[in-house]
Write a protein that holds these residues in place. Structure first.
Motif, PDB file in Angstrom:
ATOM      1  N   ARG A   7       0.844  -1.199   0.000  1.00  0.00           N
ATOM      2  CA  ARG A   7       0.000   0.000   0.000  1.00  0.00           C
ATOM      3  C   ARG A   7       0.872   1.238   0.000  1.00  0.00           C
ATOM      4  O   ARG A   7       1.876   1.303   0.706  1.00  0.00           O
ATOM      5  CB  ARG A   7      -0.915  -0.005   1.232  1.00  0.00           C
ATOM      6  CG  ARG A   7      -1.952  -1.104   1.147  1.00  0.00           C
ATOM      7  CD  ARG A   7      -2.612  -1.340   2.489  1.00  0.00           C
ATOM      8  NE  ARG A   7      -3.444  -0.222   2.908  1.00  0.00           N
ATOM      9  CZ  ARG A   7      -4.271  -0.273   3.940  1.00  0.00           C
ATOM     10  NH1 ARG A   7      -4.372  -1.398   4.657  1.00  0.00           N
ATOM     11  NH2 ARG A   7      -4.994   0.765   4.272  1.00  0.00           N
ATOM     12  N   LYS A   8       0.473   2.219  -0.793  1.00  0.00           N
ATOM     13  CA  LYS A   8       1.232   3.470  -0.863  1.00  0.00           C
ATOM     14  C   LYS A   8       1.183   4.207   0.479  1.00  0.00           C
ATOM     15  O   LYS A   8       0.233   4.045   1.239  1.00  0.00           O
ATOM     16  CB  LYS A   8       0.615   4.399  -1.933  1.00  0.00           C
ATOM     17  CG  LYS A   8       0.906   3.950  -3.351  1.00  0.00           C
ATOM     18  CD  LYS A   8       2.225   4.534  -3.832  1.00  0.00           C
ATOM     19  CE  LYS A   8       2.574   3.985  -5.219  1.00  0.00           C
ATOM     20  NZ  LYS A   8       3.994   3.697  -5.381  1.00  0.00           N
ATOM     21  N   ILE A   9       2.204   5.008   0.730  1.00  0.00           N
ATOM     22  CA  ILE A   9       2.187   5.841   1.923  1.00  0.00           C
ATOM     23  C   ILE A   9       1.780   7.252   1.528  1.00  0.00           C
ATOM     24  O   ILE A   9       2.294   7.806   0.559  1.00  0.00           O
ATOM     25  CB  ILE A   9       3.564   5.916   2.594  1.00  0.00           C
ATOM     26  CG1 ILE A   9       4.094   4.510   2.860  1.00  0.00           C
ATOM     27  CG2 ILE A   9       3.507   6.732   3.877  1.00  0.00           C
ATOM     28  CD1 ILE A   9       5.548   4.497   3.226  1.00  0.00           C
ATOM     29  N   GLU A  10       0.837   7.785   2.277  1.00  0.00           N
ATOM     30  CA  GLU A  10       0.457   9.170   2.046  1.00  0.00           C
ATOM     31  C   GLU A  10       0.923   9.962   3.273  1.00  0.00           C
ATOM     32  O   GLU A  10       0.587   9.640   4.400  1.00  0.00           O
ATOM     33  CB  GLU A  10      -1.066   9.255   1.901  1.00  0.00           C
ATOM     34  CG  GLU A  10      -1.553  10.620   1.458  1.00  0.00           C
ATOM     35  CD  GLU A  10      -3.078  10.685   1.513  1.00  0.00           C
ATOM     36  OE1 GLU A  10      -3.748   9.702   1.116  1.00  0.00           O
ATOM     37  OE2 GLU A  10      -3.585  11.721   1.993  1.00  0.00           O
ATOM     38  N   SER A  11       1.733  10.985   3.009  1.00  0.00           N
ATOM     39  CA  SER A  11       2.267  11.771   4.107  1.00  0.00           C
ATOM     40  C   SER A  11       1.390  13.006   4.307  1.00  0.00           C
ATOM     41  O   SER A  11       1.193  13.788   3.388  1.00  0.00           O
ATOM     42  CB  SER A  11       3.698  12.164   3.756  1.00  0.00           C
ATOM     43  OG  SER A  11       4.191  13.077   4.676  1.00  0.00           O
ATOM     44  N   LEU A  31      17.990  13.345   9.254  1.00  0.00           N
ATOM     45  CA  LEU A  31      18.117  11.940   9.662  1.00  0.00           C
ATOM     46  C   LEU A  31      16.994  11.522  10.611  1.00  0.00           C
ATOM     47  O   LEU A  31      16.475  10.420  10.524  1.00  0.00           O
ATOM     48  CB  LEU A  31      19.478  11.728  10.331  1.00  0.00           C
ATOM     49  CG  LEU A  31      19.743  10.307  10.834  1.00  0.00           C
ATOM     50  CD1 LEU A  31      19.966   9.355   9.671  1.00  0.00           C
ATOM     51  CD2 LEU A  31      20.935  10.274  11.775  1.00  0.00           C
ATOM     52  N   LEU A  32      16.603  12.436  11.520  1.00  0.00           N
ATOM     53  CA  LEU A  32      15.594  12.086  12.513  1.00  0.00           C
ATOM     54  C   LEU A  32      14.223  11.903  11.866  1.00  0.00           C
ATOM     55  O   LEU A  32      13.491  10.969  12.191  1.00  0.00           O
ATOM     56  CB  LEU A  32      15.547  13.155  13.601  1.00  0.00           C
ATOM     57  CG  LEU A  32      16.840  13.232  14.412  1.00  0.00           C
ATOM     58  CD1 LEU A  32      16.983  14.564  15.105  1.00  0.00           C
ATOM     59  CD2 LEU A  32      16.898  12.098  15.403  1.00  0.00           C
ATOM     60  N   GLY A  33      13.895  12.806  10.942  1.00  0.00           N
ATOM     61  CA  GLY A  33      12.631  12.666  10.219  1.00  0.00           C
ATOM     62  C   GLY A  33      12.621  11.380   9.406  1.00  0.00           C
ATOM     63  O   GLY A  33      11.613  10.663   9.345  1.00  0.00           O
ATOM     64  N   TYR A  34      13.761  11.083   8.808  1.00  0.00           N
ATOM     65  CA  TYR A  34      13.921   9.886   7.966  1.00  0.00           C
ATOM     66  C   TYR A  34      13.754   8.619   8.808  1.00  0.00           C
ATOM     67  O   TYR A  34      12.970   7.732   8.476  1.00  0.00           O
ATOM     68  CB  TYR A  34      15.310   9.947   7.330  1.00  0.00           C
ATOM     69  CG  TYR A  34      15.644   8.822   6.387  1.00  0.00           C
ATOM     70  CD1 TYR A  34      15.355   8.926   5.026  1.00  0.00           C
ATOM     71  CD2 TYR A  34      16.284   7.668   6.842  1.00  0.00           C
ATOM     72  CE1 TYR A  34      15.684   7.905   4.155  1.00  0.00           C
ATOM     73  CE2 TYR A  34      16.614   6.641   5.974  1.00  0.00           C
ATOM     74  CZ  TYR A  34      16.314   6.762   4.628  1.00  0.00           C
ATOM     75  OH  TYR A  34      16.637   5.753   3.762  1.00  0.00           O
ATOM     76  N   ASN A  35      14.467   8.552   9.923  1.00  0.00           N
ATOM     77  CA  ASN A  35      14.387   7.369  10.784  1.00  0.00           C
ATOM     78  C   ASN A  35      12.978   7.148  11.328  1.00  0.00           C
ATOM     79  O   ASN A  35      12.549   6.017  11.499  1.00  0.00           O
ATOM     80  CB  ASN A  35      15.370   7.496  11.952  1.00  0.00           C
ATOM     81  CG  ASN A  35      16.798   7.238  11.522  1.00  0.00           C
ATOM     82  OD1 ASN A  35      17.031   6.787  10.398  1.00  0.00           O
ATOM     83  ND2 ASN A  35      17.737   7.539  12.391  1.00  0.00           N
ATOM     84  N   GLY A  36      12.284   8.242  11.600  1.00  0.00           N
ATOM     85  CA  GLY A  36      10.912   8.124  12.104  1.00  0.00           C
ATOM     86  C   GLY A  36      10.037   7.337  11.145  1.00  0.00           C
ATOM     87  O   GLY A  36       9.323   6.404  11.539  1.00  0.00           O
ATOM     88  N   VAL A  37      10.106   7.707   9.857  1.00  0.00           N
ATOM     89  CA  VAL A  37       9.283   7.027   8.852  1.00  0.00           C
ATOM     90  C   VAL A  37       9.706   5.563   8.728  1.00  0.00           C
ATOM     91  O   VAL A  37       8.865   4.663   8.622  1.00  0.00           O
ATOM     92  CB  VAL A  37       9.406   7.736   7.492  1.00  0.00           C
ATOM     93  CG1 VAL A  37       8.672   6.955   6.419  1.00  0.00           C
ATOM     94  CG2 VAL A  37       8.874   9.150   7.584  1.00  0.00           C
ATOM     95  N   MET A  38      11.014   5.317   8.764  1.00  0.00           N
ATOM     96  CA  MET A  38      11.495   3.942   8.614  1.00  0.00           C
ATOM     97  C   MET A  38      11.025   3.056   9.782  1.00  0.00           C
ATOM     98  O   MET A  38      10.688   1.891   9.597  1.00  0.00           O
ATOM     99  CB  MET A  38      13.027   3.933   8.510  1.00  0.00           C
ATOM    100  CG  MET A  38      13.532   4.536   7.197  1.00  0.00           C
ATOM    101  SD  MET A  38      12.697   3.780   5.767  1.00  0.00           S
ATOM    102  CE  MET A  38      13.483   4.611   4.406  1.00  0.00           C
ATOM    103  N   PHE A  39      10.999   3.636  10.979  1.00  0.00           N
ATOM    104  CA  PHE A  39      10.478   2.896  12.136  1.00  0.00           C
ATOM    105  C   PHE A  39       8.987   2.623  11.978  1.00  0.00           C
ATOM    106  O   PHE A  39       8.508   1.517  12.250  1.00  0.00           O
ATOM    107  CB  PHE A  39      10.729   3.669  13.440  1.00  0.00           C
ATOM    108  CG  PHE A  39      11.847   3.094  14.253  1.00  0.00           C
ATOM    109  CD1 PHE A  39      11.751   1.821  14.785  1.00  0.00           C
ATOM    110  CD2 PHE A  39      13.006   3.827  14.468  1.00  0.00           C
ATOM    111  CE1 PHE A  39      12.796   1.276  15.530  1.00  0.00           C
ATOM    112  CE2 PHE A  39      14.049   3.289  15.206  1.00  0.00           C
ATOM    113  CZ  PHE A  39      13.958   2.017  15.734  1.00  0.00           C
ATOM    114  N   ALA A  40       8.264   3.638  11.517  1.00  0.00           N
ATOM    115  CA  ALA A  40       6.824   3.484  11.329  1.00  0.00           C
ATOM    116  C   ALA A  40       6.548   2.358  10.328  1.00  0.00           C
ATOM    117  O   ALA A  40       5.707   1.480  10.571  1.00  0.00           O
ATOM    118  CB  ALA A  40       6.216   4.798  10.846  1.00  0.00           C
ATOM    119  N   ALA A  41       7.275   2.376   9.213  1.00  0.00           N
ATOM    120  CA  ALA A  41       7.068   1.367   8.173  1.00  0.00           C
ATOM    121  C   ALA A  41       7.381  -0.026   8.702  1.00  0.00           C
ATOM    122  O   ALA A  41       6.602  -0.974   8.503  1.00  0.00           O
ATOM    123  CB  ALA A  41       7.946   1.696   6.962  1.00  0.00           C
ATOM    124  N   ALA A  42       8.521  -0.138   9.410  1.00  0.00           N
ATOM    125  CA  ALA A  42       8.912  -1.451   9.920  1.00  0.00           C
ATOM    126  C   ALA A  42       7.888  -1.975  10.926  1.00  0.00           C
ATOM    127  O   ALA A  42       7.566  -3.169  10.939  1.00  0.00           O
ATOM    128  CB  ALA A  42      10.292  -1.353  10.563  1.00  0.00           C
TER     129      ALA A  42
END
Lengths: 392, 292
Positions: free
Chosen positions: A68-72, A313-324
């Motif tokens: 599923r696509k992610i909508e920000s 980096l912090l914004g990036y890691n946040g999304v990666m944690f959410a996805a995982a």
């Protein structure tokens, strides 16, 4: 007659839309993101949001989460706790986001954690550092991947010991972050530097631009080092007002608040003072491995400069944690996402990160080191760089 | 507190006062003549600081050129705002004018974001004023000495302009009775425009002069406008020497207050204002408003 035709047309269109909807992919996964995008906090919020967007773009290019696509859904938190709480409620009730990421100021982070508690939606704090988020105010749905004030205070105390400070002047800003960092530092000081004494503690207000009431006091106190939590513009204003007096000739300035980041060094350039030891989440000129290099290259491309800011980096890691977490939970149910986040480990550009199942705090490391002049470079660089990962 | 630390703090208080006076003087001038409370004054100050950044850092020009450019830049912006927008609102109630100047704040803050982005900037000291000056046991930054000298010079220049010139007489007359002034054949709209332009240019120059001492960030307008209002209210709305005195009171209270009762640093300026409002609601040097 015309009425009926119109209605029939509308019905047909609606039916068509429904059909198209079911034929295409499922509805997207909505991630709410809140950072200060206007006012004083925008300096940090805008790059953090850029990192958030980069992660969403990368994930969507790979096919999103569970196909599923992610909508920000992105909002300005205005660095104001009450405005941020209202915005977050709207994100949850009106935009029906599945998770909320972000926050910058510790005060805003606490406000957002409260909304997350009421609405039972997972909030992942990416930048707020106050220890309260993962202690007193901890609840099932709040998590943090920023460093916290206990970790930062511990490293400050360790450095006070390493640089053999005996008389310390302690400077903290007069709000949640400053108070909690003070506590974290004082707790750790006897362990790391048993002979060091705090001879003076001063607390300028958040947003202060004039430090002339504080600078003479520190210079008269006879301390050999300052432990500071003055971040960003506070540090810059302090430097501008204190440096002409030779303040930094004698006094070591050991500081949290990421004043070792390139944003500060690149802006102050030749005015950046001697004797500063500080931290940063990320350094564009220092890559730990190829994954980190690839992240830096992608960010540089997105922002159009190789001298990228650390906050991305912090914004990036946040999304990666959410996805995982969503992949692991195989569900968008907030309780299941929260369960999945507990103990979750992901690979980030600067190494693996794990969220402690009890405290909901990740073991986020930071780069620490002295800021030195390099021949032929217009700005100071951190050298040697040490990556300090807190013990869980 | 030894005598030399007292002197040091007195000097810093005075330096802060002069820095603030330069900014608040323009706000006060505009209110005195136009009777408009200009919320955008802080934003003008921020633009002044950003312009000096562009001129000195991006174009590599000397600091003095940057200060002049800030004054001129804000004069142009102010002329545009007065001529095409504000002029239509002089006869409207205060609330409309307040809303209007607040709208200007929002517009200009977005414009600043478009022009300069959201990065944090820093402006270097002019090379001649980079170091420290020594007076006996007291060591202070040269740049602050410069501000301490500039403040009174500006105050006297403004006093001469307003009290001793024909133009100044017209401006003072405009504060008293604009209809009568118009009847006497004076172009009152031109006087208003001129005052708004000069007051705004002072905000720009104030921002430019403050720039080397502080970090330039979006939002730096918000704190300064509060402090300017405190100073103007303490001194008496529309009274030039009043804002000089108000700035002095503000500077010393903030400096000594922060040294002696650091936990009260946030509250002290407001407390000062409260006391003045209770004892002399029209300010230290202002006069009670007569009904007209």
């Amino acid at each position: 007659m015309i009425e009926i035709t119109k209605r029939g047309l509308l019905a047909a269109v609606a039916a068509g839309a429904l059909l198209a909807g079911s034929a295409s992919a499922q509805e997207p996964i909505r991630l709410g993101a809140m950072y200060p995008l206007t006012g004083g906090g925008a300096v940090y919020g805008v790059p953090a949001m850029a990192g958030h967007q980069l992660a969403v773009e990368e994930l969507n290019a790979r096919g999103g989460i569970m196909g599923r696509k992610i909508e920000s859904v992105e909002r300005d938190d205005k660095m104001n706790p009450s405005a941020a709480s209202a915005t977050m409620k709207e994100l949850i009730t009106k935009d029906r986001v599945h998770m909320v990421l972000g926050g910058l100021s510790s005060a805003v982070g606490l406000g957002m954690a409260e909304v997350s508690k009421q609405e039972k939606v997972v909030y992942l704090a990416t930048i707020p550092k106050t220890i309260q988020l993962t202690t007193d105010k901890l609840h099932k749905h709040v998590f943090r991947i920023a460093a916290n004030t206990d970790q930062e205070g511990d490293t400050l105390a360790m450095l006070a010991g390493k640089y053999k400070l005996s008389k310390i002047c302690h400077l903290q800003l007069d709000y949640a972050y400053g108070h909690d960092l003070e506590t974290g530092f004082l707790k750790a000081l006897p362990r790391h530097a048993p002979n060091a004494k705090v001879v003076l503690t001063l607390k300028p207000k958040l947003g202060a631009t004039d430090f002339n009431a504080f600078i003479p006091q520190v210079m008269a106190a006879g301390c050999d080092g300052v432990i500071s939590g003055l971040w960003g513009p506070h540090f810059v204003s302090w430097v501008k007002q204190a440096a002409p007096l030779g303040f930094f000739d004698k006094i070591k300035w050991i500081s949290g608040g990421e004043i070792g980041s390139h944003e500060i060094a690149g802006e102050l350039k030749g005015e950046y003072p001697d004797n500063v030891i500080s931290n940063t989440y990320e350094l564009w000129y220092h890559a730990v491995d190829d994954t980190h290099k690839a992240f830096q290259a992608a960010l540089a491309k997105k922002l159009g400069t190789k001298e990228t800011p650390q906050w991305a980096l912090l914004g990036y890691n946040g999304v990666m944690f959410a996805a995982a977490a969503i992949e692991k939970a195989k569900s968008l149910d907030p309780d299941k996402i929260a369960d999945a986040l507990e103990g979750l480990t992901i690979k980030t550009p600067v190494g693996p990160l794990t969220i402690d199942p009890k405290t909901h705090q990740s073991n986020t490391g930071q780069f620490w080191g002295p800021m030195v002049k390099k021949p032929g470079v217009a700005y100071r660089v951190m050298d040697p760089v040490e990556f300090i990962v807190p013990k869980m | 507190m030894t005598f030399s630390t007292f002197l040091l703090n007195a000097f810093y208080g005075f330096g802060l006062a002069m820095n603030m006076f330069i900014i608040a003087a323009g706000l006060n001038l505009i209110f005195g003549v136009l009777r408009v409370i200009n919320f955008a004054h802080g934003m003008f100050y921020m633009f002044g600081a950003y312009i000096v950044f562009t001129v000195t850092k991006s174009w590599g020009m000397p600091f003095a050129v940057g200060v002049v450019a800030s004054g001129l830049g804000l004069a142009v912006i102010a002329l545009f705002i007065e001529r095409f927008l504000l002029r239509r609102l002089y006869d409207k109630e205060h609330l409309m004018q307040l809303l209007f100047t607040f709208a200007i704040v929002l517009l200009m803050s977005d414009a600043a974001k478009m022009i300069w982005g959201t990065d944090q900037y820093s402006v270097g000291y002019p090379p001649a004023l980079r170091g420290a000056a020594r007076f006996g046991a007291v060591i202070v930054p040269q740049y602050l000495v410069f501000l301490c000298l500039l403040g009174p010079v500006l105050a006297i220049a403004m006093w001469l302009a307003v009290d001793r010139t024909r133009w100044g007489r017209i401006v003072r007359a405009a504060t008293q009775d604009r209809e009568m002034l118009a009847a006497l054949g004076v172009n009152v709209p031109a006087v208003y425009a001129m005052v708004f332009v000069i007051g705004s240019a002072l905000a720009g120059i104030g921002g430019a002069l403050a720039a080397p001492r502080i970090a330039l960030v979006p939002g730096m307008d918000a704190t300064i406008i509060n402090e300017c209002f405190i100073i103007v209210i303490i001194g008496g709305l529309g009274h030039m020497w009043g804002s000089f005195l108000g700035a002095l009171a503000f500077g010393f209270v903030v400096q000594f207050g922060t040294v002696f009762v650091p936990n009260w640093q946030d509250v002290l300026p407001y407390l000062l204002m409260l006391v003045v409002l209770l004892v002399r609601p029209w300010g230290l040097l202002g006069r009670p408003e007569l009904s007209r």
